[in-house]
Design a protein around this motif. Structure first.
Motif, PDB file in Angstrom:
ATOM      1  N   LEU A  28       0.826  -1.196   0.000  1.00 30.13           N
ATOM      2  CA  LEU A  28       0.000   0.000   0.000  1.00 30.13           C
ATOM      3  C   LEU A  28       0.864   1.251   0.000  1.00 30.13           C
ATOM      4  O   LEU A  28       1.883   1.318   0.688  1.00 30.13           O
ATOM      5  CB  LEU A  28      -0.896   0.048   1.247  1.00 30.13           C
ATOM      6  CG  LEU A  28      -1.833  -1.128   1.510  1.00 30.13           C
ATOM      7  CD1 LEU A  28      -1.171  -2.123   2.444  1.00 30.13           C
ATOM      8  CD2 LEU A  28      -3.143  -0.650   2.122  1.00 30.13           C
ATOM      9  N   SER A  29       0.433   2.249  -0.776  1.00 27.41           N
ATOM     10  CA  SER A  29       1.019   3.588  -0.774  1.00 27.41           C
ATOM     11  C   SER A  29      -0.019   4.525  -0.157  1.00 27.41           C
ATOM     12  O   SER A  29      -1.173   4.536  -0.600  1.00 27.41           O
ATOM     13  CB  SER A  29       1.340   4.043  -2.195  1.00 27.41           C
ATOM     14  OG  SER A  29       2.170   3.106  -2.850  1.00 27.41           O
ATOM     15  N   LEU A  30       0.393   5.310   0.827  1.00 29.05           N
ATOM     16  CA  LEU A  30      -0.556   6.086   1.608  1.00 29.05           C
ATOM     17  C   LEU A  30      -0.043   7.497   1.867  1.00 29.05           C
ATOM     18  O   LEU A  30       1.158   7.693   2.075  1.00 29.05           O
ATOM     19  CB  LEU A  30      -0.776   5.416   2.975  1.00 29.05           C
ATOM     20  CG  LEU A  30      -1.131   3.936   2.957  1.00 29.05           C
ATOM     21  CD1 LEU A  30      -0.681   3.282   4.240  1.00 29.05           C
ATOM     22  CD2 LEU A  30      -2.617   3.754   2.742  1.00 29.05           C
ATOM     23  N   PHE A  31      -0.949   8.451   1.900  1.00 28.77           N
ATOM     24  CA  PHE A  31      -0.579   9.753   2.418  1.00 28.77           C
ATOM     25  C   PHE A  31      -0.370   9.638   3.925  1.00 28.77           C
ATOM     26  O   PHE A  31      -1.064   8.874   4.614  1.00 28.77           O
ATOM     27  CB  PHE A  31      -1.663  10.790   2.143  1.00 28.77           C
ATOM     28  CG  PHE A  31      -1.506  11.526   0.844  1.00 28.77           C
ATOM     29  CD1 PHE A  31      -0.407  12.329   0.621  1.00 28.77           C
ATOM     30  CD2 PHE A  31      -2.459  11.413  -0.161  1.00 28.77           C
ATOM     31  CE1 PHE A  31      -0.246  13.021  -0.572  1.00 28.77           C
ATOM     32  CE2 PHE A  31      -2.309  12.088  -1.362  1.00 28.77           C
ATOM     33  CZ  PHE A  31      -1.198  12.894  -1.569  1.00 28.77           C
ATOM     34  N   THR A  84      -8.281  12.111  13.737  1.00 25.85           N
ATOM     35  CA  THR A  84      -8.389  11.174  14.846  1.00 25.85           C
ATOM     36  C   THR A  84      -7.038  10.479  15.015  1.00 25.85           C
ATOM     37  O   THR A  84      -6.097  10.743  14.264  1.00 25.85           O
ATOM     38  CB  THR A  84      -9.483  10.112  14.580  1.00 25.85           C
ATOM     39  OG1 THR A  84      -9.001   9.150  13.626  1.00 25.85           O
ATOM     40  CG2 THR A  84     -10.768  10.749  14.060  1.00 25.85           C
ATOM     41  N   ASP A  85      -6.951   9.579  15.992  1.00 24.16           N
ATOM     42  CA  ASP A  85      -5.708   8.824  16.179  1.00 24.16           C
ATOM     43  C   ASP A  85      -5.439   7.882  15.014  1.00 24.16           C
ATOM     44  O   ASP A  85      -4.282   7.506  14.775  1.00 24.16           O
ATOM     45  CB  ASP A  85      -5.781   7.998  17.468  1.00 24.16           C
ATOM     46  CG  ASP A  85      -5.748   8.863  18.715  1.00 24.16           C
ATOM     47  OD1 ASP A  85      -5.293  10.021  18.619  1.00 24.16           O
ATOM     48  OD2 ASP A  85      -6.192   8.380  19.777  1.00 24.16           O
ATOM     49  N   ASP A  86      -6.483   7.489  14.278  1.00 19.88           N
ATOM     50  CA  ASP A  86      -6.352   6.483  13.226  1.00 19.88           C
ATOM     51  C   ASP A  86      -6.251   7.067  11.824  1.00 19.88           C
ATOM     52  O   ASP A  86      -5.735   6.403  10.918  1.00 19.88           O
ATOM     53  CB  ASP A  86      -7.551   5.513  13.261  1.00 19.88           C
ATOM     54  CG  ASP A  86      -7.641   4.755  14.564  1.00 19.88           C
ATOM     55  OD1 ASP A  86      -6.579   4.541  15.185  1.00 19.88           O
ATOM     56  OD2 ASP A  86      -8.766   4.391  14.963  1.00 19.88           O
ATOM     57  N   TYR A  87      -6.752   8.281  11.624  1.00 19.42           N
ATOM     58  CA  TYR A  87      -6.787   8.830  10.271  1.00 19.42           C
ATOM     59  C   TYR A  87      -6.978  10.337  10.293  1.00 19.42           C
ATOM     60  O   TYR A  87      -7.360  10.925  11.306  1.00 19.42           O
ATOM     61  CB  TYR A  87      -7.903   8.185   9.456  1.00 19.42           C
ATOM     62  CG  TYR A  87      -9.305   8.409   9.998  1.00 19.42           C
ATOM     63  CD1 TYR A  87      -9.981   9.607   9.768  1.00 19.42           C
ATOM     64  CD2 TYR A  87      -9.961   7.413  10.710  1.00 19.42           C
ATOM     65  CE1 TYR A  87     -11.257   9.821  10.247  1.00 19.42           C
ATOM     66  CE2 TYR A  87     -11.245   7.614  11.206  1.00 19.42           C
ATOM     67  CZ  TYR A  87     -11.884   8.815  10.976  1.00 19.42           C
ATOM     68  OH  TYR A  87     -13.146   9.032  11.470  1.00 19.42           O
ATOM     69  N   VAL A  88      -6.714  10.945   9.123  1.00 22.17           N
ATOM     70  CA  VAL A  88      -7.109  12.326   8.849  1.00 22.17           C
ATOM     71  C   VAL A  88      -8.012  12.285   7.627  1.00 22.17           C
ATOM     72  O   VAL A  88      -7.618  11.766   6.577  1.00 22.17           O
ATOM     73  CB  VAL A  88      -5.887  13.227   8.581  1.00 22.17           C
ATOM     74  CG1 VAL A  88      -6.348  14.626   8.171  1.00 22.17           C
ATOM     75  CG2 VAL A  88      -4.989  13.300   9.800  1.00 22.17           C
ATOM     76  N   ALA A 122     -11.775  11.749   1.592  1.00 21.66           N
ATOM     77  CA  ALA A 122     -10.463  11.167   1.355  1.00 21.66           C
ATOM     78  C   ALA A 122      -9.747  11.012   2.688  1.00 21.66           C
ATOM     79  O   ALA A 122      -9.657  11.965   3.464  1.00 21.66           O
ATOM     80  CB  ALA A 122      -9.646  12.041   0.406  1.00 21.66           C
ATOM     81  N   PHE A 123      -9.248   9.801   2.937  1.00 28.42           N
ATOM     82  CA  PHE A 123      -8.594   9.477   4.190  1.00 28.42           C
ATOM     83  C   PHE A 123      -7.081   9.377   4.002  1.00 28.42           C
ATOM     84  O   PHE A 123      -6.589   8.952   2.956  1.00 28.42           O
ATOM     85  CB  PHE A 123      -9.088   8.129   4.722  1.00 28.42           C
ATOM     86  CG  PHE A 123     -10.516   8.134   5.185  1.00 28.42           C
ATOM     87  CD1 PHE A 123     -10.829   8.316   6.518  1.00 28.42           C
ATOM     88  CD2 PHE A 123     -11.543   7.934   4.279  1.00 28.42           C
ATOM     89  CE1 PHE A 123     -12.146   8.302   6.946  1.00 28.42           C
ATOM     90  CE2 PHE A 123     -12.875   7.923   4.697  1.00 28.42           C
ATOM     91  CZ  PHE A 123     -13.178   8.110   6.035  1.00 28.42           C
ATOM     92  N   ALA A 124      -6.365   9.727   5.047  1.00 25.18           N
ATOM     93  CA  ALA A 124      -4.959   9.356   5.201  1.00 25.18           C
ATOM     94  C   ALA A 124      -4.900   8.532   6.485  1.00 25.18           C
ATOM     95  O   ALA A 124      -5.320   9.010   7.549  1.00 25.18           O
ATOM     96  CB  ALA A 124      -4.072  10.585   5.309  1.00 25.18           C
ATOM     97  N   PHE A 125      -4.421   7.303   6.400  1.00 29.65           N
ATOM     98  CA  PHE A 125      -4.474   6.394   7.532  1.00 29.65           C
ATOM     99  C   PHE A 125      -3.137   6.303   8.264  1.00 29.65           C
ATOM    100  O   PHE A 125      -2.073   6.294   7.638  1.00 29.65           O
ATOM    101  CB  PHE A 125      -4.884   4.987   7.070  1.00 29.65           C
ATOM    102  CG  PHE A 125      -6.318   4.881   6.658  1.00 29.65           C
ATOM    103  CD1 PHE A 125      -7.326   4.904   7.602  1.00 29.65           C
ATOM    104  CD2 PHE A 125      -6.662   4.771   5.323  1.00 29.65           C
ATOM    105  CE1 PHE A 125      -8.658   4.814   7.219  1.00 29.65           C
ATOM    106  CE2 PHE A 125      -7.982   4.675   4.933  1.00 29.65           C
ATOM    107  CZ  PHE A 125      -8.985   4.699   5.889  1.00 29.65           C
ATOM    108  N   LEU A 178      -3.282   0.619  10.336  1.00 35.92           N
ATOM    109  CA  LEU A 178      -3.442  -0.312   9.226  1.00 35.92           C
ATOM    110  C   LEU A 178      -2.696  -1.618   9.469  1.00 35.92           C
ATOM    111  O   LEU A 178      -3.200  -2.699   9.134  1.00 35.92           O
ATOM    112  CB  LEU A 178      -2.957   0.327   7.923  1.00 35.92           C
ATOM    113  CG  LEU A 178      -3.850   1.388   7.309  1.00 35.92           C
ATOM    114  CD1 LEU A 178      -3.259   1.881   5.998  1.00 35.92           C
ATOM    115  CD2 LEU A 178      -5.267   0.874   7.077  1.00 35.92           C
ATOM    116  N   GLU A 179      -1.507  -1.532  10.048  1.00 32.00           N
ATOM    117  CA  GLU A 179      -0.758  -2.757  10.336  1.00 32.00           C
ATOM    118  C   GLU A 179      -1.567  -3.675  11.246  1.00 32.00           C
ATOM    119  O   GLU A 179      -1.643  -4.895  11.033  1.00 32.00           O
ATOM    120  CB  GLU A 179       0.583  -2.436  10.984  1.00 32.00           C
ATOM    121  CG  GLU A 179       1.399  -3.688  11.285  1.00 32.00           C
ATOM    122  CD  GLU A 179       2.646  -3.415  12.089  1.00 32.00           C
ATOM    123  OE1 GLU A 179       3.309  -4.405  12.474  1.00 32.00           O
ATOM    124  OE2 GLU A 179       2.944  -2.238  12.336  1.00 32.00           O
TER     125      GLU A 179
END
Length: 250
Positions: free
Chosen positions: A154-157, A184-188, A198-201, A206-207
């Protein structure tokens, strides 16, 4: 976890089929930080494919076949896209493209089984350029992806402030108005005026989710703008040997 992560509406899908989707993937709208994301992405996958044996690379949301250039001559390539360019079979027999919505592709059990048999399990599935973060109901989609026997990358912001600013600049160039930023603690999450989300995780989040589905983290690279994660399916006898096994940010 905010319930919006698991919503089932297909707003983002409809947007990617329209003019806004074309603008999102137009190189003229890539800011310097987005271009840096792509540079890091190509380098990560080039190194990964040198270190690990994969006979087939599947790029989901391939758009302009961004990552075909990182493969070696012995890698086959399959692009999956909801609205791909006109050419379905790429030059010099280097690969092929299927016009298919991502959720539907991962429901095609018979095709996936045939792929696994043909390539003896040496298959890497890539979700490039924050693809997961722009799916409708991304965690529901990720669960579906994790049910297939492919290794996963996965490629992620990033969720950093630097990355959030970069995303806002990018969307502004694409003509997409962001009305709110939810952290949040898990995403923006960016909430846009046209309904697009649109999420950035966070990579640790995710792991945890992916490892619970029978994967083990093989490699990770984390930067201020982007993260890259590579997982191997933990099936006995399946896949190549680990070349690295380290946590995000290490």
């Amino acid at each position: 976890m905010n319930s919006s992560v698991d919503q089932s509406e297909q707003v983002n899908r409809a947007i990617y089929l329209g003019d806004a989707g074309m603008r999102l993937m137009c190189p003229n709208h890539f800011t310097a930080k987005v271009r840096r994301f792509h540079e890091y992405e190509r380098r990560f996958y080039r190194d990964l494919l040198r270190a690990s044996r994969y006979d087939l690379i599947i790029e989901v949301g391939c758009s302009g076949y961004r990552l075909i250039g990182v493969k070696s001559d012995y890698n086959d390539y399959l692009g999956i896209d909801i609205n791909p360019p006109r050419a379905r079979r790429l030059k010099n027999g280097r690969g092929a493209v299927i016009r298919c919505e991502a959720n539907r592709f991962f429901k095609r059990t018979r095709l996936i089984n045939e792929i696994m048999i043909r390539y003896d399990g040496r298959v890497l599935c890539i979700l490039p350029f924050n693809f997961l973060g722009t799916m409708d109901a991304p965690m529901e989609f990720l669960t579906r992806v994790c049910q297939v026997p492919f290794d996963l990358a996965l490629s992620l912001f990033s969720t950093s402030e630097t990355a959030t600013v970069a995303r806002l600049e990018y969307y502004d160039l694409c003509g997409i108005s962001v009305q709110g930023v939810v952290r949040t603690d898990d995403y923006v999450r960016l909430d846009c005026s046209n309904g697009f989300q649109a999420f950035a995780f966070d990579p640790f989040f995710l792991e945890s989710r992916i490892s619970a589905r029978g994967f083990r983290l093989s490699n990770a690279e984390c930067y201020d703008v982007c993260h890259f994660l590579h997982f191997k399916k933990s099936n006995p006898g399946y896949g190549s040997q680990d070349n690295a096994n380290r946590a995000p940010g290490s």
